[in-house]
Enzyme design. Structure first.
Site, PDB file in Angstrom:
ATOM      1  N   ASP A  60      35.759   3.788  -2.045  1.00 42.77           N
ATOM      2  CA  ASP A  60      36.620   3.371  -3.161  1.00 42.77           C
ATOM      3  C   ASP A  60      38.001   2.895  -2.728  1.00 42.77           C
ATOM      4  OD1 ASP A  60      38.039   5.630  -2.505  1.00 42.77           O
ATOM      5  OD2 ASP A  60      37.810   6.617  -4.439  1.00 42.77           O
ATOM      6  N   TYR A  89      44.029   2.493   5.634  1.00 38.47           N
ATOM      7  CA  TYR A  89      43.512   3.341   6.717  1.00 38.47           C
ATOM      8  C   TYR A  89      43.778   2.773   8.107  1.00 38.47           C
ATOM      9  CZ  TYR A  89      41.233   6.764   3.730  1.00 38.47           C
ATOM     10  OH  TYR A  89      40.996   7.774   2.839  1.00 38.47           O
TER      11      TYR A  89
HETATM   12  P1  NAD Z   1      34.705  19.056  -2.508  1.00 38.59           P
HETATM   13  O1  NAD Z   1      34.722  20.004  -1.348  1.00 38.59           O
HETATM   14  O2  NAD Z   1      35.463  19.390  -3.747  1.00 38.59           O
HETATM   15  O3  NAD Z   1      33.174  18.828  -2.959  1.00 38.59           O
HETATM   16  C1  NAD Z   1      32.144  18.676  -2.081  1.00 38.59           C
HETATM   17  C2  NAD Z   1      30.962  19.554  -2.509  1.00 38.59           C
HETATM   18  O4  NAD Z   1      29.886  19.285  -1.594  1.00 38.59           O
HETATM   19  C3  NAD Z   1      31.222  21.065  -2.451  1.00 38.59           C
HETATM   20  O5  NAD Z   1      30.977  21.652  -3.709  1.00 38.59           O
HETATM   21  C4  NAD Z   1      30.236  21.550  -1.391  1.00 38.59           C
HETATM   22  O6  NAD Z   1      29.698  22.825  -1.656  1.00 38.59           O
HETATM   23  C5  NAD Z   1      29.165  20.474  -1.441  1.00 38.59           C
HETATM   24  N1  NAD Z   1      28.297  20.433  -0.270  1.00 38.59           N
HETATM   25  C6  NAD Z   1      28.628  20.639   1.025  1.00 38.59           C
HETATM   26  N2  NAD Z   1      27.542  20.510   1.803  1.00 38.59           N
HETATM   27  C7  NAD Z   1      26.507  20.220   0.987  1.00 38.59           C
HETATM   28  C8  NAD Z   1      25.116  19.974   1.211  1.00 38.59           C
HETATM   29  N3  NAD Z   1      24.596  20.028   2.437  1.00 38.59           N
HETATM   30  N4  NAD Z   1      24.335  19.696   0.141  1.00 38.59           N
HETATM   31  C9  NAD Z   1      24.840  19.667  -1.113  1.00 38.59           C
HETATM   32  N5  NAD Z   1      26.166  19.879  -1.376  1.00 38.59           N
HETATM   33  C10 NAD Z   1      26.968  20.161  -0.335  1.00 38.59           C
HETATM   34  O7  NAD Z   1      35.155  17.648  -1.924  1.00 38.59           O
HETATM   35  P2  NAD Z   1      35.815  16.379  -2.642  1.00 38.59           P
HETATM   36  O8  NAD Z   1      37.216  16.226  -2.168  1.00 38.59           O
HETATM   37  O9  NAD Z   1      35.574  16.441  -4.082  1.00 38.59           O
HETATM   38  O10 NAD Z   1      34.994  15.179  -1.988  1.00 38.59           O
HETATM   39  C11 NAD Z   1      33.585  15.073  -2.085  1.00 38.59           C
HETATM   40  C12 NAD Z   1      33.086  14.011  -1.127  1.00 38.59           C
HETATM   41  O11 NAD Z   1      33.365  12.718  -1.617  1.00 38.59           O
HETATM   42  C13 NAD Z   1      33.713  14.071   0.269  1.00 38.59           C
HETATM   43  O12 NAD Z   1      32.746  13.738   1.247  1.00 38.59           O
HETATM   44  C14 NAD Z   1      34.758  12.989   0.207  1.00 38.59           C
HETATM   45  O13 NAD Z   1      35.133  12.557   1.474  1.00 38.59           O
HETATM   46  C15 NAD Z   1      34.003  11.969  -0.591  1.00 38.59           C
HETATM   47  N6  NAD Z   1      34.787  10.892  -1.195  1.00 38.59           N
HETATM   48  C16 NAD Z   1      34.505   9.656  -0.756  1.00 38.59           C
HETATM   49  C17 NAD Z   1      35.156   8.573  -1.275  1.00 38.59           C
HETATM   50  C18 NAD Z   1      34.836   7.211  -0.724  1.00 38.59           C
HETATM   51  O14 NAD Z   1      35.595   6.301  -0.863  1.00 38.59           O
HETATM   52  N7  NAD Z   1      33.706   7.011  -0.039  1.00 38.59           N
HETATM   53  C19 NAD Z   1      36.108   8.745  -2.279  1.00 38.59           C
HETATM   54  C20 NAD Z   1      36.376  10.039  -2.723  1.00 38.59           C
HETATM   55  C21 NAD Z   1      35.697  11.123  -2.168  1.00 38.59           C
HETATM   56  C1  G6P Z   2      40.171   7.383  -0.492  1.00 39.70           C
HETATM   57  C2  G6P Z   2      39.049   7.081   0.443  1.00 39.70           C
HETATM   58  C3  G6P Z   2      38.047   8.193   0.441  1.00 39.70           C
HETATM   59  C4  G6P Z   2      38.700   9.528   0.713  1.00 39.70           C
HETATM   60  C5  G6P Z   2      39.827   9.749  -0.247  1.00 39.70           C
HETATM   61  C6  G6P Z   2      40.619  10.984   0.126  1.00 39.70           C
HETATM   62  O1  G6P Z   2      39.748   7.308  -1.821  1.00 39.70           O
HETATM   63  O2  G6P Z   2      38.395   5.879   0.167  1.00 39.70           O
HETATM   64  O3  G6P Z   2      37.062   7.887   1.379  1.00 39.70           O
HETATM   65  O4  G6P Z   2      37.748  10.555   0.556  1.00 39.70           O
HETATM   66  O5  G6P Z   2      40.715   8.668  -0.248  1.00 39.70           O
HETATM   67  O6  G6P Z   2      41.445  11.328  -0.911  1.00 39.70           O
HETATM   68  P1  G6P Z   2      42.115  12.756  -0.988  1.00 39.70           P
HETATM   69  O7  G6P Z   2      42.791  12.748  -2.322  1.00 39.70           O
HETATM   70  O8  G6P Z   2      40.991  13.766  -0.915  1.00 39.70           O
HETATM   71  O9  G6P Z   2      43.044  12.826   0.159  1.00 39.70           O
HETATM   72 MN    MN Z   3      36.538   5.776   1.495  1.00 39.11          MN
END
Ligand code: NAD
Ligand code: G6P
Ligand code: MN
Length: 451
Positions: free
Chosen positions: A169, A274
């Site tokens: 995102d 980034y």
């Molecule tokens: P968070 O820790 O609040 O939530 C992650 C959840 O995943 C937890 O509840 C945890 O128990 C669960 N989990 C861990 N291992 C697991 C498994 N093997 N199977 C099922 N569930 C499992 O984290 P968050 O800050 O809310 O972020 C969630 C994810 O989304 C992270 O990987 C973050 O980097 C990603 N994210 C990516 C983007 C992007 O641009 N690609 C944007 C925002 C968040």
């Molecule tokens: C951006 C990136 C994600 C990352 C997030 C972290 O949205 O694209 O890949 O997980 O930032 O944000 P945070 O609020 O957890 O630092």
């Molecule tokens: Mn990302």
């Protein structure tokens, strides 16, 4: 239509569910399922999700909160994957261990991202295998579990036929910030070209209703010495915490200032934020507090607000919409699912195998480029050859990520060490080894054994 959210206990789950609920007609969604391995966390998030579906948006979408894989994936059509393997406790290690060695401490870039990748590769393959076993045959996994660059390379190598689209995102978050900065009301009317890798790319053009705004962005950044809307800049000057925009909270401010420095040095394209970790590594370390990183900030803000808000609701029956954030992040995932389901051919950035899209990058590199999204997945848009500077940086990073994935699969210490040594955020190979050895210790529970 069944949508399963893996990592149901994520802080992003409420916002995503709200976006799905608001778009229920286009998605024709009957059921949302949450799946997580942390029961306590997911049960709590389930409470607010139920409130969103029943009280807030008032839908009759069925909710299932489960810890059973079969129940989670049975006949599911879409799987949204957002797990954080090792949760914030391990994010803190990813950020703090490299900082102790004077290197960039970030969850997805540099040594921290490599460590997070080593934790996530096999759990992600497990998700794919379970989905293959139980879900509808034409399922789509939309994966945004980080580190998406490494996860997508592992998918390419280990599960090449999986129906998975890896996404990020950050580009749309940047476009959102640009829209607010330039006072553009409808960010969906902003069109852009972009090339790179995940968390490693450049905007090469940008238009709004036919008006070229790339130069306007550059001028705005030059004038404000950062890329953030004026309202955020005012709040920063008054030391007031900005609300509603997680990308403008404290640890992110330096990231937006780095856009100014990067554009002064390399004015051709607008960089993904980034890139600052690679191009301005020393400055990033200098701006970090090794005792208090973004993981701490997230635990003290987003995570605390959500879980305190849920506890308050359980006690009083009242919920504040401030307990969770709903907005662009969830909308973008819902948009992508709608494009796949309804074959809209809308344009998105996706992380895909290059296959010639960028002619002077390897065929098998995972790149982030625009594609039209329809029911059969991404139709990638061919690019022009990219300049040597960007190509050189990208090759170093691609090879670093490939070595890490190979090292993880083969259990090879040597390959993983080479990955760390090749990463641009790590200045010398002895430091790469020292960080790797600390990471092995910290990740004992999660990493495959390296020999
Ligand atoms: P968070 O820790 O609040 O939530 C992650 C959840 O995943 C937890 O509840 C945890 O128990 C669960 N989990 C861990 N291992 C697991 C498994 N093997 N199977 C099922 N569930 C499992 O984290 P968050 O800050 O809310 O972020 C969630 C994810 O989304 C992270 O990987 C973050 O980097 C990603 N994210 C990516 C983007 C992007 O641009 N690609 C944007 C925002 C968040
Ligand atoms: C951006 C990136 C994600 C990352 C997030 C972290 O949205 O694209 O890949 O997980 O930032 O944000 P945070 O609020 O957890 O630092
Ligand atoms: Mn990302």
């Amino acid at each position: 239509m069944i949508i399963t959210i893996v990592g149901g206990g994520s802080t992003f789950t409420p916002g995503i569910v709200k976006s799905i609920a608001l778009r229920r007609e286009e998605l024709e969604v009957d059921e949302i399922r949450l799946f997580d391995i942390d029961r306590e966390r997911q049960d709590k998030v389930g409470v607010v999700v139920k409130w969103i579906l029943e009280e807030d948006v008032k839908t009759d979408i069925k909710l299932t909160v489960t810890y059973d894989k079969e129940e989670a994936y049975k006949d599911a059509n879409f799987i949204f994957a957002q797990m954080r393997v090792g949760k914030y406790a391990m994010r803190e290690q990813d950020e703090k261990i490299p900082l102790r060695h004077g290197c960039v401490g970030q969850e997805t870039c540099g040594a921290g991202g490599l460590a997070y990748g080593m934790r996530t590769i096999f759990p992600m393959m497990e998700v794919i295998d379970d989905v293959e076993k139980y879900a509808a045959k034409d399922y789509w996994i939309l994966n945004y579990s980080n580190p998406a660059a490494i996860v997508s390379e592992a998918c390419r190598v280990l599960r090449p036929n999986a129906r998975i689209i890896n996404i990020c995102d950050m580009p749309i978050a940047i476009v959102d910030i640009i829209a607010q900065s330039l006072d553009i009301k409808d960010l969906h009317k902003i069109e852009y070209d972009y090339f790179g890798l995940n968390h490693f790319g450049w905007f090469t053009s940008m238009t709004y209703e036919g008006r070229d705004i790339l130069q306007e962005v550059k001028d705005y950044v030059k004038a404000h010495k950062m890329l953030l809307p004026e309202s955020n800049i005012e709040a920063i000057k008054k030391h007031v915490e900005t609300t509603g925009n997680r990308h403008a909270s404290s640890a992110w401010i330096h990231v937006w200032e780095s856009v100014y420095t990067m554009l002064e040095l390399f004015p051709d394209y607008v960089p993904n934020t980034y890139l600052n970790y690679y191009l301005l590594s020393k400055e990033s370390v200098e701006h970090s507090n090794p005792e208090h990183t973004r993981a701490n900030e997230v635990m003290e803000t987003r995570e605390k607000t959500l879980f305190e808000g849920i506890d308050h609701y359980l006690k009083t029956g009242e919920i504040s919409t401030k307990a969770f954030y709903a907005g662009e992040h969830g909308n973008w995932i819902a948009d992508l699912a709608i494009a796949l389901k309804n074959d809209t051919k809308q344009r998105f950035l996706v992380i895909v195998e290059n296959r010639g899209a960028i002619p002077n990058m390897p065929y098998d590199a995972m790149v982030e480029v625009p594609a039209y999204i329809g029911k059969n997945g991404p139709e990638v848009i061919a690019q022009n050859p990219i300049p040597l500077f960007q190509q050189g940086l990208m090759m170093q990073q691609v090879n670093c990520e490939k070595l890490l994935v190979e090292g993880c699969i083969e259990g090879s210490y040597q390959k993983v060490l080479q990955a760390f040594a090749l990463n641009k955020t790590i200045p010398t190979s002895t430091v790469a080894k020292a960080i790797l050895d600390d990471m092995i210790e910290a990740n004992k529970e999660y990493w495959p054994e390296l020999k």
